[in-house]
Design an enzyme around this catalytic site. Structure first.
Site, short mmCIF file in Angstrom:
data_model
loop_
_atom_site.label_atom_id
_atom_site.label_comp_id
_atom_site.label_asym_id
_atom_site.label_seq_id
_atom_site.Cartn_x
_atom_site.Cartn_y
_atom_site.Cartn_z
N TRP A 183 123.96 2.01 -65.20
CA TRP A 183 125.49 2.31 -64.68
C TRP A 183 126.30 1.08 -64.92
O TRP A 183 125.90 0.07 -64.76
CB TRP A 183 125.40 2.63 -63.16
CG TRP A 183 126.56 2.71 -62.59
CD1 TRP A 183 127.39 1.91 -61.90
CD2 TRP A 183 127.35 3.79 -62.52
NE1 TRP A 183 128.51 2.09 -61.67
CE2 TRP A 183 128.70 3.33 -61.77
CE3 TRP A 183 127.34 5.21 -63.07
CZ2 TRP A 183 129.58 4.32 -61.38
CZ3 TRP A 183 128.40 6.26 -62.50
CH2 TRP A 183 129.39 5.56 -61.99
N ASN A 185 130.56 0.13 -64.23
CA ASN A 185 131.87 0.64 -63.65
C ASN A 185 133.15 -0.43 -63.99
O ASN A 185 133.14 -0.68 -65.42
CB ASN A 185 132.01 1.04 -62.14
CG ASN A 185 131.51 0.04 -61.21
OD1 ASN A 185 130.46 -0.07 -61.12
ND2 ASN A 185 132.43 -0.57 -60.52
N ASP A 186 133.67 -1.28 -63.22
CA ASP A 186 134.70 -2.01 -63.51
C ASP A 186 134.66 -3.15 -64.72
O ASP A 186 133.63 -3.63 -64.65
CB ASP A 186 135.40 -2.92 -62.45
CG ASP A 186 135.60 -2.07 -61.08
OD1 ASP A 186 135.35 -0.83 -61.11
OD2 ASP A 186 135.91 -2.46 -60.07
N GLN A 243 130.68 -4.35 -64.15
CA GLN A 243 129.85 -4.17 -63.02
C GLN A 243 128.69 -3.36 -63.59
O GLN A 243 128.75 -2.40 -64.31
CB GLN A 243 130.85 -3.28 -62.08
CG GLN A 243 131.70 -4.05 -61.45
CD GLN A 243 131.27 -4.84 -60.24
OE1 GLN A 243 131.10 -4.21 -59.24
NE2 GLN A 243 131.12 -6.04 -60.31
N ARG A 257 139.57 -8.35 -52.00
CA ARG A 257 138.76 -8.58 -53.19
C ARG A 257 139.31 -8.55 -54.50
O ARG A 257 140.56 -8.28 -54.53
CB ARG A 257 137.67 -7.39 -53.15
CG ARG A 257 138.09 -5.97 -53.26
CD ARG A 257 137.20 -4.82 -53.07
NE ARG A 257 137.44 -3.48 -53.21
CZ ARG A 257 137.56 -2.79 -51.95
NH1 ARG A 257 137.40 -3.45 -50.76
NH2 ARG A 257 138.20 -1.60 -52.30
N ASP A 258 138.52 -8.66 -55.50
CA ASP A 258 138.99 -8.57 -57.04
C ASP A 258 139.96 -9.64 -57.49
O ASP A 258 141.15 -9.39 -58.06
CB ASP A 258 139.44 -7.08 -57.31
CG ASP A 258 138.43 -6.09 -56.58
OD1 ASP A 258 137.35 -6.28 -56.62
OD2 ASP A 258 139.07 -4.99 -56.45
N GLU A 303 143.30 -2.09 -55.25
CA GLU A 303 141.84 -2.95 -55.76
C GLU A 303 142.50 -3.32 -57.25
O GLU A 303 143.50 -2.95 -57.72
CB GLU A 303 140.93 -1.83 -56.05
CG GLU A 303 140.29 -1.13 -54.77
CD GLU A 303 139.21 -0.24 -55.04
OE1 GLU A 303 138.43 -0.43 -54.29
OE2 GLU A 303 139.44 0.87 -55.79
#
Length: 504
Positions: free
Chosen positions: A61, A63-64, A80, A185-186, A242
């Site tokens: 998997w 993601n970001d 990610q 976050r981030d 985000e």
């Protein structure tokens, strides 16, 4: 499609690499994560619907996109990664690099949770250069009572291996001048006036989505000062932002946020002294199924946009999601963003097929065009509805539609406003189960996945005239019927994803 022989070969490669890393005596958590990804490669490769030129991990998997940075001739992409399953969870940072934005070299997993330090997950973050000229990674560490921002330092000049700063966290909730930030976050980093700044997402105690601004106190990026909220939403629907990105582009400043729906952006001005971003224009970055943006700048001065491309892949296929095609950003004369696919993807083109101009009284099935990995460039004129059908079955049933109607661009089930024009040029990239469409020199861009459980490989062009009695009113001349003015189709080769360095 992967043959049985190819499946066995992939399994043999994965097994050999696994044995190598088990004998390496390296960090057991990194080895375990790497082993799990390698073991899933044969299953992921066996799926005929997996995209071929959109970036993806070896398996499992993603993601970001994280920490995107250009360093010593290489585009570095961190992302990610869940190494243990093809679904969201157990976040690590995968790592790959590319010389051309198209073909990739998978590198060792860069960061993983340090259980002995109380970490459960490695959330998103960014990268910037420190005083020694090497990049630093800042990311959100999850596992403590509150999120913390941690720093990682490269061990080598190729950025293959990283170590976490012994003095982590470099930033915690106690630094905030007005109390704790919700959903904090981030981190994303940028340079202005010779000083490194950082923004983080979150929301205030009053429930307003905010972007917080920080300044590096030292050149090693190990100490930070909170300056305040540089931007906040007045829309109560947003509770937190985000993955904020704040960067300079064409003499203006751009702020991108991921507000738990399609990413949005503002173009405006930034005054770091007064801690204020003042927006002038506002738009949706991508109306489709792309999310969680990141930014890099290369040696040509190009500002490159990276996004997570969801694929909604069913469980049990060994992979999930991709990174969208890297897009080159600019600001148009109207003050809004323009997005163009990186021109390097032209290197994947096969022999072009060119079709003549034609009216669109009925759908035109393109003779000699069959495929699920294509680039198409089409120029349309006239009034009404027109567009392309992709993955069209031979029996004439509907395929995946990319269309323009009444100033709207639609890709599958999503649409975005593009305004009225006499002509529209569409660039469409089909990659197995996902489509990216760009219109009129990057005026708008949409990424969208679709259910690829179909046998269709055909392509058709269609049009429908605008009914009389439209905007011109009674007595107005009939609108010009839709036409295809120019049409080119290229089969696309697969990008290369080299696994030689994907080990501990």
């Amino acid at each position: 499609m992967i043959t049985r022989r190819g499946f066995v070969q992939a399994a043999s490669v994965a097994g050999a690499l696994s044995a190598t890393l088990r004998a390496a005596g390296s960090d057991p958590d990194q080895a375990k994560a790497t082993d799990s990804v390698l073991a899933a490669i044969p299953l992921a490769r066996s799926d005929p619907d997996r995209p071929t030129y959109h970036f993806h991990p070896p398996a499992q998997w993603t993601n970001d996109p994280n920490g995107t940075i250009f360093y010593k001739g290489w585009h570095h992409l961190f992302y990610q990664l869940n190494p243990f399953a093809a679904r969201l969870g157990s976040q690590h940072w995968g790592h790959a690099r590319s010389l051309d934005l198209v073909n990739w070299e998978h590198l060792p997993i860069a960061i993983w949770p340090s259980a002995d330090k109380g970490e459960r997950a490695i959330f998103s973050g960014g990268a910037a250069f420190a005083s020694d000229g090497r990049p630093r990674i800042l990311y959100t560490s999850i596992g403590h009572p509150q999120p913390e921002q941690w720093l990682a330092i490269p061990k080598d000049d190729d950025l293959l291996y990283w170590t976490k700063f012994p003095g982590n966290p470099v930033l915690s909730q106690s630094a905030h001048i007005a109390g704790a930030i919700n959903q904090w976050r981030d981190p994303f980093l940028f340079l202005e006036g010779g000083v490194t700044y950082m923004v983080c997402g979150g929301g205030s105690a009053a429930g307003r989505a905010q972007v917080q601004l920080y300044r590096a106190v030292n050149e090693d990026l190990t100490s930070w000062k909170h300056l305040g909220a540089v931007f906040q939403s007045l829309d109560r629907e947003f509770r937190n932002f985000e993955c904020p990105n704040l960067f300079k582009l064409d003499g203006k400043w751009v702020l991108i946020v991921s507000p738990n729906r399609q990413c949005e952006y503002w173009v405006g001005d930034l005054d770091v002294g007064s801690v204020r971003f003042t927006p002038e224009t506002h738009g949706v970055l991508d109306a489709g199924n792309a999310y969680a943006s990141n930014i890099s700048v290369d040696d040509q001065g190009r500002t490159i946009l990276w996004m997570w491309g969801r694929t909604n892949t069913p469980q049990g296929k060994g992979w999930g999601s991709v990174i969208t095609m890297p897009r080159i950003l600019s600001i148009g004369s109207d003050g809004y963003l323009r997005q163009q696919p990186a021109p390097e993807f032209a290197t994947l083109r096969g022999a072009v097929k060119t079709f003549p101009a034609s009216t669109l009284d009925k759908p035109i099935v393109l003779d000699g065009v069959l495929g699920d990995v294509l680039e198409i460039e089409a120029e349309f004129s006239g009034a009404g509805t027109y567009g392309l059908e992709l993955r069209r079955p031979a029996d004439g049933q509907a395929g995946v539609t990319v269309s323009i109607q009444r100033g709207m661009l639609s890709v599958g089930n999503v649409s975005t406003y593009i305004g009225n024009a006499r002509r529209y040029t569409l660039r469409v990239f089909l990659d197995k189960c996902c489509v990216e469409a760009y219109v009129n020199d990057g005026l708008a861009a949409i990424y969208n996945p679709f259910d690829a459980n179909r046998i269709g490989q055909g392509v058709a062009v269609f049009g429908q005239a605008q009914p009389p009695g439209g905007p011109g009113g009674t007595g107005a001349p009939p609108p010009e019927p839709p036409r295809i003015e120019a049409l080119k189709v290229w089969p696309m080769k697969a990008a290369t994803f080299n696994l030689d360095r994907f080990h501990v």
